[in-house]
Design an enzyme around this catalytic site. Structure first.
Site, mmCIF file in Angstrom:
data_model
loop_
_atom_site.group_PDB
_atom_site.id
_atom_site.type_symbol
_atom_site.label_atom_id
_atom_site.label_comp_id
_atom_site.label_asym_id
_atom_site.label_seq_id
_atom_site.Cartn_x
_atom_site.Cartn_y
_atom_site.Cartn_z
ATOM 1 C CE LYS A 11 0.978 1.367 4.357
ATOM 2 N NZ LYS A 11 1.652 2.801 4.644
ATOM 3 N N GLY A 106 4.804 -6.276 5.860
ATOM 4 C CA GLY A 106 4.470 -7.215 7.012
ATOM 5 C C GLY A 106 2.961 -7.321 7.401
ATOM 6 C CB SER A 107 0.269 -4.812 7.284
ATOM 7 O OG SER A 107 0.865 -4.149 8.290
ATOM 8 C CG ASP A 140 -0.844 -0.059 7.853
ATOM 9 O OD1 ASP A 140 -1.836 0.796 8.331
ATOM 10 O OD2 ASP A 140 0.548 0.205 7.890
#
Ligand code: C5P
Length: 338
Positions: A11, A106-107, A140
């Site tokens: 993102k 990571g999210s 996130d």
């Protein structure tokens, strides 16, 4: 079914408005998330115990133990569904999203693990149910389940899809030679905001985090661009100008409306970013911004050809480690193999 693979996007934040520090150590946000075509792949397989193996871009920086966000997501889903309590999951992550880069890699991996295990276990959770589990895993993660262009509130986990017409924007990413830690960037913003204003008053109170050490920033290190001593808005506000630009599908207007309250803090910790942003603007980007807590910078191009030209120019200017092109918006975590 014994094996499921999910593709999950990075993102960028087209807007990131940060409110004051909350008593729980987080900051209230209003953000416009935008999923782009830079993907990690997350595979899950039935196993005796939980494990994670990470390969690809920046893999050495990703914890491969119980702290791994994808494994935390597996445990959260198991607890939420009481499914498969007796068996484990082997998670394999193939990374293309750089680590600690402000792109929520990571999210993304955690969201990928949630969607993959939901399928592997035939748990039957809806996308909305998965977003609720995701919100407990990290700020996130819920967005990476959803993808698209979405307004986030709270600490970023309360999501409302932006009602904007289908469009395809062309972005260039400049990956930095280094990392930034998200909590450290938020901490730097709190310190910048606490600096005394010319009249002697700090620009606001930062909530109840224990007092930070004095700012190591000399005035000359503070970012230019009117971002030093940023004010604390009582409540962060969605940019009506950005939303109007997205509704109109007007790339030039979107470029002018991009904004990130963390940018000054990221630049204070990573001053080289100022040059990267300036180079992109000089090469004709419609907008240039640090992504999330940085240090990746992103640039909006006029179209696919301009994105290629911009990527070549940035790469030749020596202002970053590497560049990539990406289009957006793209869908969130999606099963690609089962
Ligand atoms: O939720 P997540 O683990 O992604 O957040 C990492 C850290 O970033 C938090 O511990 C906090 O220091 C900071 N953060 C924040 N306000 C937010 C999101 C994250 O201060 N809205």
């Amino acid at each position: 079914m014994t094996n499921v693979t999910v593709r999950v996007p990075a993102k960028i934040n087209l807007q990131l408005a940060v409110g004051p520090l909350r008593p729980d150590g987080y900051h209230d946000l209003v953000t416009v998330f935008h999923a782009i075509s830079l993907f990690d792949e997350v595979s899950v397989a039935v196993a005796e115990t939980d494990s994670v193996a990470v390969g690809g871009e920046g893999a050495a920086q990703v914890p491969a133990d119980g702290d791994n966000l994808a494994l935390r997501a597996v445990r959260a889903l198991r607890a939420a569904t009481a499914a498969q309590a007796g068996s484990g999951v082997a998670v394999t992550i193939s990374k293309r999203i750089p680590v600690a880069a402000g792109l929520a890699g990571g999210s993304a991996d955690a969201a990928g693990a949630l969607v993959a295990c939901n399928e592997l276990w035939s748990a039957g959770l809806s996308q909305q149910d998965l977003c609720e589990v995701a919100a407990g895993v990290g700020s996130d993660v819920a967005f990476a389940v959803l993808g698209g262009t979405v307004v986030g509130r709270g600490r970023g986990e309360r999501l409302t899809p932006a009602l904007v017409p289908a469009a395809r924007y062309h972005w260039v990413l400049a990956f930095a030679d280094g990392y930034l830690s998200t909590p450290e960037v938020y901490g730097a913003l709190d310190r910048l905001r606490a600096l005394p204003a010319p009249g002697g008053q700090a620009s606001g109170t930062g909530g109840s985090r224990p007092p930070s050490p004095p700012s190591p920033l000399a005035p000359r290190d503070l970012p230019h661009e009117g971002t030093a001593r940023p004010p604390i808005p009582p409540a962060p506000q969605l940019s009506t100008e950005l939303m109007a630009a997205l509704r109109a599908g007007d790339a030039e207007r979107i470029g002018r409306s991009l904004g990130n309250d963390l940018q000054a803090a990221a630049i204070s910790l990573f001053p080289a970013l100022r040059k990267t942003l300036a180079a992109g603007r000089e090469f004709g980007a419609l907008g240039a911004l640090v992504s999330g807590s940085g240090p990746t910078c992103f640039f909006l191009a006029r179209g696919a050809n301009h994105a290629t030209d911009l990527a070549v120019a940035l790469s030749g200017a020596g202002v970053c480690r590497s560049v990539a092109r990406a289009a957006g918006p793209v869908p969130g975590a999606s099963v690609i193999e089962r």
